[in-house]
Scaffold this active site. Structure first.
Site, mmCIF file in Angstrom:
data_model
loop_
_atom_site.group_PDB
_atom_site.id
_atom_site.type_symbol
_atom_site.label_atom_id
_atom_site.label_comp_id
_atom_site.label_asym_id
_atom_site.label_seq_id
_atom_site.Cartn_x
_atom_site.Cartn_y
_atom_site.Cartn_z
ATOM 1 N N SER A 165 2.897 -1.434 5.806
ATOM 2 C CA SER A 165 3.205 -0.434 4.793
ATOM 3 C C SER A 165 4.655 0.033 4.878
ATOM 4 O O SER A 165 5.352 -0.239 5.863
ATOM 5 C CB SER A 165 2.290 0.785 4.963
ATOM 6 O OG SER A 165 2.632 1.495 6.151
ATOM 7 N N LYS A 166 5.061 0.750 3.852
ATOM 8 C CA LYS A 166 6.396 1.346 3.827
ATOM 9 C C LYS A 166 6.589 2.268 5.036
ATOM 10 O O LYS A 166 7.662 2.297 5.639
ATOM 11 C CB LYS A 166 6.558 2.139 2.520
ATOM 12 C CG LYS A 166 7.847 2.925 2.415
ATOM 13 C CD LYS A 166 7.858 3.759 1.143
ATOM 14 C CE LYS A 166 9.059 4.701 1.121
ATOM 15 N NZ LYS A 166 9.064 5.575 -0.071
ATOM 16 N N ARG A 167 5.529 2.975 5.386
ATOM 17 C CA ARG A 167 5.610 3.919 6.513
ATOM 18 C C ARG A 167 5.906 3.193 7.827
ATOM 19 O O ARG A 167 6.625 3.689 8.684
ATOM 20 C CB ARG A 167 4.302 4.703 6.618
ATOM 21 C CG ARG A 167 4.345 5.857 7.604
ATOM 22 C CD ARG A 167 3.088 6.679 7.532
ATOM 23 N NE ARG A 167 2.909 7.264 6.212
ATOM 24 C CZ ARG A 167 1.785 7.863 5.813
ATOM 25 N NH1 ARG A 167 0.756 7.933 6.633
ATOM 26 N NH2 ARG A 167 1.704 8.386 4.603
#
Length: 504
Positions: free
Chosen positions: A262-264
């Site tokens: 994910s982006k996170r």
């Protein structure tokens, strides 16, 4: 394959394109080109509430940066357009109504509030509400209403949706190129919405209709769409259309632990997850990655060539790619490996190309133009590039070629600068000043001869010399550095170190 291969990459313009999306596009592209087929870009923008301005252009620019040129798509109509679903919306209602006429779909008039009440009631009883064969004959739809009542509701302007009528008690035999044969019980499926009350189709209907009309032969998409395979299979059968072959790609997993990248994860661990920058998120392009390195590492996330080879140009990937070597399980993302790939491609580039990429940074630093010529930068790059992963690494690896050190490594000073070092360095200035042919090989020969004649050890001379020229115990062959910075600069740096820094 007798029929011409036609594949599509069909992203939604709801934000930046994740590298998982780029990998899906890449596998579609490789498969198409391997079989002399067509690679189509279709923008699936039926969900206008989630549409993000600029996202479509971002998608197109990302594909172009990676070298994945689409054969058909927005701006490239080859007779199967338009390629934005929002521009095809007039098509879909006719197909939805055709399914109603053939008995494969129905009108549903249940309000959002009524459905919410059903869900809450089921939850209170420890059950899950699914709109399908269990209860569709108890709800407000054209299966329970008379034809006249249904027509009156539609004519009065009452909101309705169109749902697919999933057949009861069927064992669906499905096949996936990557995952093999599967059997699905139709009784566990829900009657998905095909057409919404706002006059737009859902993904499921638009996707199937467009794939059929665009003559898509193979649907290569992410694993997250695997639960939709049964519905899509049933839709094709209901229309009486030929079913394309399906291949569901494995997820790209987090570097640590399980779950989808994910982006996170990128923000937390400090690596990009988008091909290009988007708002505050850094992209691979802006982080200094070469597109061919990104394509190479993405190709090997979930696919392997069956050999030990790791480096592939796009044309090489096309030649060896096949879906039967795509793995079923998720592919773990390794940020360090992505850097390794970029390092490999940097080493493959010519010094001239790298010098051209490095030059703008040097020009911004007010360095004399005499040493920011491409010819000079090229020589510097040839000495330091082996240690670089990115062009952005060049300055920290080569700053001392362009400006004298402003600080000296304190630990190195304590270790290398002895009581007799100033006298040795002063004598060395005289030696360097007397060299007429100031080239690496000639300087090395004469300095080593001087060291031998003076009966000095190399440890007395070479480490302190590197320290005063570079500022630290780093860098390539010291005599190569001396040649490139020139005699005058070499002597100036030694004298400066003697008078202004170390001698004090």
């Amino acid at each position: 394959m007798s029929q011409k291969v036609r594949v599509r990459f069909a992203p939604s313009p709801t934000g930046p394109l994740h590298i998982g999306g780029i990998r899906t596009a890449l596998f579609n592209y490789l498969f198409a080109k391997k079989h002399n087929g067509d690679f189509i870009l279709r923008i699936e923008d039926t969900d206008q509430n989630r549409y993000v301005p600029g996202a479509e252009q971002y998608i197109i620019e990302s594909l172009e940066w990676c070298g994945l040129t689409f054969d058909e798509g927005p701006g490239k109509d080859k007779g199967f357009g338009p390629y934005r679903q929002s521009e095809r919306k007039e098509l879909y209602k006719d197909y939805a109504e055709a399914l109603i006429k053939s008995g494969h779909a129905y009108y549903a008039f249940d309000t959002t509030e009524e459905l919410d009440n059903h869900r809450k009631d089921h939850e209170a009883k420890g059950k899950t509400f699914i709109y399908n064969w269990h209860n569709r004959l108890k709800l407000k739809n054209s299966l329970t209403l008379s034809a006249k009542e249904t027509e009156e509701k539609i004519n009065s302007g009452e909101d309705y949706i169109i749902r697919f009528l999933v057949p009861q008690d069927e064992k669906l035999q499905l096949h996936d190129i990557i995952r093999g044969d599967m059997e699905i019980d139709s009784n566990i499926l829900d009657d998905k919405v095909l057409f919404k009350s706002d006059g737009m189709p859902t993904y499921h209907l638009a996707n199937i209709v467009d794939d059929h009309l665009m003559q898509i032969t193979h649907v290569i998409r992410g694993e997250e769409w695997l639960p939709s395979l049964a519905l899509h299979h049933l839709l094709y059968k209901s229309f009486g259309w030929e079913i394309p072959q399906f291949a569901h790609l494995p997820l790209i997993l987090k570097p640590v632990g399980k779950g989808k990248l994910s982006k996170r994860d990128g923000e937390k661990l400090g690596f990009p997850v988008f091909p290009l920058s988007w708002e505050t998120s850094q992209g691979y392009r802006e982080s200094g990655y070469f597109p061919e390195a990104v394509v190479n590492f993405l190709a090997l996330l979930g696919w392997n060539p069956g050999t030990e080879q790791e480096l592939f140009a796009l044309k090489d990937l096309i030649a060896v790619f096949s879906l039967d070597r795509v793995q079923k399980g998720g592919a773990r993302f390794d940020p360090e490996k992505t850097k390794w790939y970029n390092h490999q491609y940097l080493q493959k580039k010519s010094e001239r190309e790298l010098a051209t990429l490095y030059q703008p940074e040097l020009l911004q630093k007010d360095i004399p133009t005499s040493i920011t010529t491409l010819d000079h930068i090229e020589k510097v790059v040839s000495l330091v590039k082996e240690r670089a992963d990115f062009v952005s690494d060049f300055w920290s690896l080569s700053d001392y070629f362009f400006e004298a050190p402003r600080n000296f490594d304190a630990k190195a000073v304590r270790k290398q600068w002895k009581e007799d070092t100033p006298a040795i360095m002063k004598d060395l200035v005289t030696v360097l000043d007397g060299i007429s042919e100031y080239t690496s090989g000639h300087i090395e020969k004469l300095v080593k001869q001087w060291i031998s004649d003076k009966e000095l050890s190399f440890g007395k001379v070479m480490p302190p010399l590197r320290l005063v020229i570079v500022g630290a115990m780093k860098g390539p062959h010291i005599f190569d550095i001396l040649e490139l910075i020139g005699k005058e600069e070499s002597i100036t740096r030694i004298k400066t170190a003697l008078t202004e820094f170390i001698d004090n």
